[in-house]
Design an enzyme around this catalytic site. Sequence first.
Site, mmCIF file in Angstrom:
data_model
loop_
_atom_site.group_PDB
_atom_site.id
_atom_site.type_symbol
_atom_site.label_atom_id
_atom_site.label_comp_id
_atom_site.label_asym_id
_atom_site.label_seq_id
_atom_site.Cartn_x
_atom_site.Cartn_y
_atom_site.Cartn_z
ATOM 1 N N LYS A 30 -12.694 -1.787 6.763
ATOM 2 C CA LYS A 30 -11.955 -2.693 7.637
ATOM 3 C C LYS A 30 -12.409 -2.550 9.087
ATOM 4 O O LYS A 30 -12.823 -3.508 9.710
ATOM 5 C CB LYS A 30 -10.456 -2.440 7.497
ATOM 6 C CG LYS A 30 -9.956 -2.580 6.060
ATOM 7 C CD LYS A 30 -8.484 -2.266 5.938
ATOM 8 C CE LYS A 30 -8.053 -2.208 4.477
ATOM 9 N NZ LYS A 30 -8.174 -3.499 3.785
ATOM 10 N N ASP B 135 -1.873 6.850 6.546
ATOM 11 C CA ASP B 135 -2.957 5.975 6.097
ATOM 12 C C ASP B 135 -3.293 5.059 7.265
ATOM 13 O O ASP B 135 -2.515 4.177 7.624
ATOM 14 C CB ASP B 135 -2.499 5.170 4.882
ATOM 15 C CG ASP B 135 -3.571 4.223 4.353
ATOM 16 O OD1 ASP B 135 -4.615 4.058 5.015
ATOM 17 O OD2 ASP B 135 -3.335 3.630 3.275
ATOM 18 N N TRP C 143 0.826 -1.209 0.000
ATOM 19 C CA TRP C 143 0.000 0.000 0.000
ATOM 20 C C TRP C 143 0.858 1.254 0.000
ATOM 21 O O TRP C 143 0.503 2.261 -0.621
ATOM 22 C CB TRP C 143 -0.990 -0.022 1.163
ATOM 23 C CG TRP C 143 -2.020 -1.087 0.962
ATOM 24 C CD1 TRP C 143 -2.154 -2.255 1.639
ATOM 25 C CD2 TRP C 143 -3.038 -1.090 -0.055
ATOM 26 N NE1 TRP C 143 -3.197 -3.000 1.124
ATOM 27 C CE2 TRP C 143 -3.759 -2.308 0.085
ATOM 28 C CE3 TRP C 143 -3.416 -0.198 -1.053
ATOM 29 C CZ2 TRP C 143 -4.811 -2.638 -0.742
ATOM 30 C CZ3 TRP C 143 -4.484 -0.530 -1.884
ATOM 31 C CH2 TRP C 143 -5.170 -1.734 -1.724
#
Length: 361
Positions: free
Chosen positions: A196, A172, A102
């Site tokens: 999530k 993030d 990511w």
Amino acid sequence: MSRLYNFSAGPAMIPEAVLQRAQQEFLDWNGTGMNTMEMSHRGKEFLSIANKAEADLREVMAIPDNYKVLFLQGGASSQFAGIPMNLLRGKTTADYFNTGQWSKKAISEAKRYCDVNIVASSEDDGFNSVPDKSTWKLNPDAAYVHYTANETIGGVAFDEIPDVGDVPLVVDLSSTILSRSIDVSKFALIYAGAQKNIGPAGLTIVIVRDDLIGETLAGTPTMFDYKVQADNDSMYNTPPTYALYLAGLVFQWVKDLGGLAGMAAINQRKATKLYAAIDDSNGFYSNPVNPQYRSWMNVTFTLNNADLDADFLTGAKQAGLVTLKGHRSVGGMRASIYNAMPEEGVDALITFMQDFAANNK
């Protein structure tokens, strides 16, 4: 059929109590005779839902008053572009840590808008750790420093907030938001996809210090302009109303469990016992991540005999434990144990792992 224990990395489990309440309110929210999906996003009914969601999130995360909370669309990946568009503010370079897939995606997108300085990378060790501070190469003139707090694919997490001096820090938090307390004031911007730890896919949260908005790159789309979104209370266009409603229920659920302190205690117990089961398996299972940087949310592991992987997954499914297959880029197994995964689910996984190992020595 009873509910399964779903270890998916995202979309992930939603707390059962939240789903039950949503079910109760599905045809008639608060006596309105409407589902929240049917309401005008500018009507008083939905505005009350949105305002309470923001207030509860601010309370749970202790968000200071000088931060804007934006409920956006496009997933966290859209912010890979939105962040440089909004935070370069006349500068031409930004700093990025590279600790996993990511991070790499964020870096790749940022390079479309500016020069990217890689502060440090753990790619050479297979993304199994966070680079030692002695290797960091921070640029004091960077517009901001970006890092991914938790890499869901490799199961690697920063064990502390990096000290980057006076340069604005961006994180993030997609896979760790609401999992434990965090000092919001240390950040210029926090962003997270909802799918999530918050709710269904389709909602993205951005928490940004208000002195950093209003100076975008030329050509920035209106929808990506944080000031436009802030000035319109995240309703420049129709927001993902049902996702926002469910997120609000999750924020209330977190409060009911004792806030982030209560959530952290549960999450630490879950992660500790699952890693112990791996480490105490006499090599039947293994985790490659440096223990200092093991993720609380995404526990990766391999079997010492990969030929048993298919049998493991089949047996796990029969035991009501699903979506344990690791990401295709790393293989093995991955148990994502976000907030909504009950401790009983982790206990059931450990029992299955121990039985499987005993039967396949």
